[in-house]
Write a protein that holds these residues in place. Structure first.
Motif, PDB file in Angstrom:
ATOM      1  N   ASP A  61     -66.182 -13.163 -17.770  1.00 49.73           N
ATOM      2  CA  ASP A  61     -65.313 -13.037 -16.598  1.00 49.73           C
ATOM      3  C   ASP A  61     -64.427 -11.797 -16.688  1.00 49.73           C
ATOM      4  O   ASP A  61     -63.868 -11.499 -17.748  1.00 49.73           O
ATOM      5  CB  ASP A  61     -64.397 -14.254 -16.472  1.00 49.73           C
ATOM      6  N   SER A  62     -64.274 -11.117 -15.558  1.00 50.35           N
ATOM      7  CA  SER A  62     -63.189 -10.143 -15.441  1.00 50.35           C
ATOM      8  C   SER A  62     -61.932 -10.900 -15.046  1.00 50.35           C
ATOM      9  O   SER A  62     -61.983 -12.051 -14.609  1.00 50.35           O
ATOM     10  CB  SER A  62     -63.529  -9.075 -14.401  1.00 50.35           C
ATOM     11  N   THR A  63     -60.778 -10.254 -15.183  1.00 54.63           N
ATOM     12  CA  THR A  63     -59.529 -10.957 -14.889  1.00 54.63           C
ATOM     13  C   THR A  63     -58.451  -9.954 -14.507  1.00 54.63           C
ATOM     14  O   THR A  63     -58.616  -8.729 -14.656  1.00 54.63           O
ATOM     15  CB  THR A  63     -59.072 -11.809 -16.084  1.00 54.63           C
ATOM     16  N   THR A  64     -57.323 -10.447 -14.006  1.00 61.12           N
ATOM     17  CA  THR A  64     -56.101  -9.665 -13.769  1.00 61.12           C
ATOM     18  C   THR A  64     -54.906 -10.591 -13.948  1.00 61.12           C
ATOM     19  O   THR A  64     -55.035 -11.821 -13.912  1.00 61.12           O
ATOM     20  CB  THR A  64     -56.041  -9.052 -12.355  1.00 61.12           C
ATOM     21  N   ILE A  65     -53.727  -9.985 -14.137  1.00 64.02           N
ATOM     22  CA  ILE A  65     -52.476 -10.736 -14.259  1.00 64.02           C
ATOM     23  C   ILE A  65     -51.495 -10.217 -13.207  1.00 64.02           C
ATOM     24  O   ILE A  65     -51.314  -9.008 -13.055  1.00 64.02           O
ATOM     25  CB  ILE A  65     -51.840 -10.555 -15.653  1.00 64.02           C
ATOM     26  N   HIS A  66     -50.877 -11.143 -12.481  1.00 63.37           N
ATOM     27  CA  HIS A  66     -49.851 -10.803 -11.488  1.00 63.37           C
ATOM     28  C   HIS A  66     -48.504 -11.333 -11.956  1.00 63.37           C
ATOM     29  O   HIS A  66     -48.384 -12.497 -12.352  1.00 63.37           O
ATOM     30  CB  HIS A  66     -50.219 -11.424 -10.138  1.00 63.37           C
ATOM     31  N   PHE A  67     -47.490 -10.462 -11.945  1.00 60.61           N
ATOM     32  CA  PHE A  67     -46.121 -10.878 -12.234  1.00 60.61           C
ATOM     33  C   PHE A  67     -45.469 -11.260 -10.912  1.00 60.61           C
ATOM     34  O   PHE A  67     -44.970 -10.416 -10.163  1.00 60.61           O
ATOM     35  CB  PHE A  67     -45.367  -9.773 -12.972  1.00 60.61           C
ATOM     36  N   THR A 106     -35.894 -16.206 -11.212  1.00 57.80           N
ATOM     37  CA  THR A 106     -36.885 -17.045 -11.877  1.00 57.80           C
ATOM     38  C   THR A 106     -38.251 -16.707 -11.334  1.00 57.80           C
ATOM     39  O   THR A 106     -38.534 -16.929 -10.144  1.00 57.80           O
ATOM     40  CB  THR A 106     -36.567 -18.530 -11.652  1.00 57.80           C
ATOM     41  N   HIS A 107     -39.104 -16.171 -12.177  1.00 58.61           N
ATOM     42  CA  HIS A 107     -40.427 -15.726 -11.757  1.00 58.61           C
ATOM     43  C   HIS A 107     -41.483 -16.301 -12.703  1.00 58.61           C
ATOM     44  O   HIS A 107     -41.166 -17.079 -13.605  1.00 58.61           O
ATOM     45  CB  HIS A 107     -40.496 -14.198 -11.751  1.00 58.61           C
ATOM     46  N   MET A 108     -42.721 -15.892 -12.510  1.00 57.13           N
ATOM     47  CA  MET A 108     -43.804 -16.329 -13.378  1.00 57.13           C
ATOM     48  C   MET A 108     -44.866 -15.241 -13.430  1.00 57.13           C
ATOM     49  O   MET A 108     -44.856 -14.295 -12.635  1.00 57.13           O
ATOM     50  CB  MET A 108     -44.427 -17.632 -12.869  1.00 57.13           C
ATOM     51  N   TYR A 109     -45.765 -15.363 -14.380  1.00 56.89           N
ATOM     52  CA  TYR A 109     -46.972 -14.546 -14.351  1.00 56.89           C
ATOM     53  C   TYR A 109     -48.163 -15.497 -14.348  1.00 56.89           C
ATOM     54  O   TYR A 109     -48.086 -16.613 -14.870  1.00 56.89           O
ATOM     55  CB  TYR A 109     -47.029 -13.571 -15.538  1.00 56.89           C
ATOM     56  N   HIS A 110     -49.236 -15.056 -13.730  1.00 60.95           N
ATOM     57  CA  HIS A 110     -50.424 -15.917 -13.667  1.00 60.95           C
ATOM     58  C   HIS A 110     -51.653 -15.076 -13.380  1.00 60.95           C
ATOM     59  O   HIS A 110     -51.564 -13.947 -12.895  1.00 60.95           O
ATOM     60  CB  HIS A 110     -50.263 -17.013 -12.616  1.00 60.95           C
ATOM     61  N   GLY A 111     -52.801 -15.624 -13.694  1.00 61.18           N
ATOM     62  CA  GLY A 111     -54.049 -14.957 -13.371  1.00 61.18           C
ATOM     63  C   GLY A 111     -54.195 -14.809 -11.870  1.00 61.18           C
ATOM     64  O   GLY A 111     -53.758 -15.668 -11.095  1.00 61.18           O
ATOM     65  N   HIS A 116     -58.611 -18.695 -12.746  1.00 62.82           N
ATOM     66  CA  HIS A 116     -58.050 -18.652 -14.093  1.00 62.82           C
ATOM     67  C   HIS A 116     -56.671 -19.293 -14.176  1.00 62.82           C
ATOM     68  O   HIS A 116     -56.356 -20.005 -15.138  1.00 62.82           O
ATOM     69  CB  HIS A 116     -57.979 -17.201 -14.584  1.00 62.82           C
ATOM     70  N   GLU A 117     -55.817 -19.031 -13.170  1.00 65.54           N
ATOM     71  CA  GLU A 117     -54.470 -19.589 -13.252  1.00 65.54           C
ATOM     72  C   GLU A 117     -54.498 -21.112 -13.184  1.00 65.54           C
ATOM     73  O   GLU A 117     -53.692 -21.784 -13.838  1.00 65.54           O
ATOM     74  CB  GLU A 117     -53.562 -19.002 -12.158  1.00 65.54           C
ATOM     75  N   ALA A 118     -55.428 -21.666 -12.413  1.00 61.90           N
ATOM     76  CA  ALA A 118     -55.506 -23.121 -12.291  1.00 61.90           C
ATOM     77  C   ALA A 118     -56.018 -23.764 -13.573  1.00 61.90           C
ATOM     78  O   ALA A 118     -55.809 -24.957 -13.805  1.00 61.90           O
ATOM     79  CB  ALA A 118     -56.416 -23.501 -11.117  1.00 61.90           C
ATOM     80  N   ASP A 119     -56.685 -22.988 -14.424  1.00 59.91           N
ATOM     81  CA  ASP A 119     -57.211 -23.493 -15.694  1.00 59.91           C
ATOM     82  C   ASP A 119     -56.292 -23.190 -16.868  1.00 59.91           C
ATOM     83  O   ASP A 119     -56.656 -23.450 -18.015  1.00 59.91           O
ATOM     84  CB  ASP A 119     -58.596 -22.903 -15.968  1.00 59.91           C
TER      85      ASP A 119
END
Length: 557
Positions: A61-67, A106-111, A116-119
């Protein structure tokens, strides 16, 4: 659970092993950050330089991260949306995120690729201001261990469930809610005795006031209601915005939202249930609920004396902030407070006057090949083949409804839907949700900016976009334009509307989408392009990865 969990849950100490991920106790494939769920906390101060090296350890899998919550001013290629702001990170390669932490809150990072983020690809990203560390008039302590992450969880990899829903019409029944990666869901039996994995525990000291930060997300529509036994909650902020304190008994967070509250530890020393339940249609019918524990120091009890609360016992009467589904749901035991009733303690940006740009986005579900697609303006968003930001000269974004240059099969149309505005424009976006309950309140998240919600209302079955447009043009929709708190995610009421305003002063290509992962995956999105390429939008570094079609080769013989 993996082998790092040892003899968990039969030996509860093993459940706390450094690399043990319990996630409710179900054995299944998961996605982790540094072998953790949630991933490591990113805790910084306002205006710090943040450097995060993302190494893609997937085999295929390719992926990315969003802040989520970071505006990426001057660094839009760090926003983490595949084919919008960057190429996906290929397996075995590394992408370095480097940006200024410009938005406190208050923030988060996720796929931001696939499911991916749901897993499990998520974690907290907290930006504190200097005054957060000093003695605050509302609270005494703001500690990292008092961040609560509420995440919907399935018993199988989400990609599998999603594929079966699309092609076998099996549905996506809700399963569980993780609290900081933990829950007591699965039951294990040994020698006639039942065992479960441990719950999340939050410790406080009597007489102190604590700032808590709550983060929410879900792949399906499953807003989460939260309350804490024997304690009221003083709500003080959401996303990157602050508002005048409001004391409530309970509140609700939808996917992508964050809420901050102050807990006054003034109850008798003991342990208390933190009651959590899903309130969307499917989570309500499936009675999806979970618990965490608030434990006072010096308490002799590890678990509250009261029985584990059921779903129906996980609600709470009294004041409720941020109600959902007002089209058909009543709250007879609650005094509800909607977000537009809140007020910023300080003056906010001037958004008065006639907008330079007004965009109407109509939400409606369209069924194509037996698959239901939540659309905006009768369009399903499809990603371009090269990033709009970094390879703008190789992409065609001329697919707005006015231009009619998109791919259609019958009346099902897809394209990289983009709305364009000039740098500095005062923008008004009118979101109109036509779908009836139980579709639910779409949580809309805007990258690269925060906005102010100037109007919001549940209308009912007779709602139409044309009627809302006519009312707006005639000036018949009351709007709140002073001291409006900032948000970057807002739940648009089903059979209703929300009106947002912001100043488009951050040039770039910014994703605006429903934060229910299944809706985003099905194309409920639009790109907000601010400014002109080269002139306003920052030029990406020369060595940033490029990608796209390679349609043909020159003849060699």
């Amino acid at each position: 659970m993996s082998r790092e969990c040892g003899n968990c849950p039969f030996n509860q100490t093993d459940c706390e092993n450094p690399l043990c991920v319990t996630a409710g106790g179900k054995q299944r494939l998961i996605t982790t950050v540094n072998y953790q769920i949630p991933g490591p906390a990113v805790l910084v101060c306002l205006n710090d330089t943040v450097i995060v090296n993302v190494h893609n350890g997937f085999e295929t899998d390719s992926t990315t991260i969003h802040f989520h919550g970071a505006h990426q001013n001057g660094s839009p290629w760090m926003d983490g949306v595949p084919f919008i702001t960057q190429c996906p990170i290929l397996p075995g390669t590394t992408y370095q995120h480097k940006f200024i932490a410009g938005q406190a809150g208050t923030h988060m990072y996720h796929g931001h690729s696939g499911t991916h983020e749901a897993d499990g690809l998520f974690g907290q990203y907290i930006v504190r201001k200097p005054e957060d560390f000093n003695k605050h008039e509302l609270y005494d302590l703001d500690l990292p261990e008092h961040t609560m992450i509420f995440w919907h969880w399935f018993d199988r990899p989400v990609g599998e469930i999603f594929a079966l829903q699309n092609f076998a019409s099996t549905g996506m029944p809700p399963y569980d809610i993780l609290i900081n990666g933990k829950s007591e869901k699965e039951v294990y039996t040994k020698d006639g005795k039942n065992y479960k994995t441990p719950r999340a525990v939050f410790e406080v000291e009597q007489g102190k006031r604590y700032r808590f930060r709550a983060i929410f997300n879900s792949i399906i529509y499953c807003p989460v209601q939260v309350s804490i036994d024997n304690h009221n909650l003083t709500m003080i902020g959401s996303d990157s915005g602050e508002f005048n304190p409001v004391e409530v008994e309970t509140f609700i967070g939808n996917a992508g939202e964050r809420y901050d509250f102050v807990l006054n530890a003034n109850a008798p020393i003991g342990t208390y249930w933190i009651r959590v339940r899903g309130v969307g249609n499917e989570c309500k019918s499936g009675k999806i609920n979970q618990q965490a524990i608030l434990k006072y120091k010096k308490s002799e009890l590890e678990v509250p004396k009261q029985d584990v609360p059921t779903y129906d016992e996980s609600g709470r009467s009294g004041k409720l902030l941020n109600p959902m589904d007002l089209a058909l749901t009543s709250y007879p035991e609650n005094d509800v407070i909607v977000f537009t009733e809140l007020e910023s303690p300080e003056p906010t940006r001037n958004i008065n006057g006639t907008p330079d740009v007004t965009i109407y986005l109509e939400f409606k579900t369209y069924t194509h090949s037996s698959i239901r697609y939540p659309q905006m303006n009768n369009l399903t968003f499809s990603y371009p083949k090269s990033p709009l930001l970094t390879q703008w000269n190789r992409t065609d974004i001329n697919c707005s409804p006015k231009l009619r240059k998109y791919n259609c099969v019958d009346n099902f149309c897809t394209c990289p839907y983009t709305e364009i505005m000039k740098k500095g424009d005062l923008v008004e976006i009118v979101l109109v949700a036509l779908d009836p309950f139980p579709i639910g309140d779409h949580p809309m998240h805007l990258h690269g900016n925060h906005f102010q919600v100037v109007a919001m209302e549940t209308v009912g079955k007779n709602i139409s976009t044309q009627h809302i447009r006519d009312l707006n043009l005639a000036g018949k929709i009351p709007k709140k334009l002073e001291k409006v708190p900032y948000k970057d995610t807002i739940s648009v009421p089903s059979e209703g509307y929300a009106i947002l305003r912001f100043v488009a002063d951050n040039p770039g290509y910014w994703f605006f989408h429903c934060h229910l992962s299944i809706h985003a995956a099905k194309g409920m999105a639009v790109v907000i392009k601010v400014g002109e390429d080269i002139v306003d939008i920052p030029t990406a570094p020369q060595d940033i990865p490029r990608c796209g079609d390679f349609p043909s080769l020159p003849p060699y013989y």
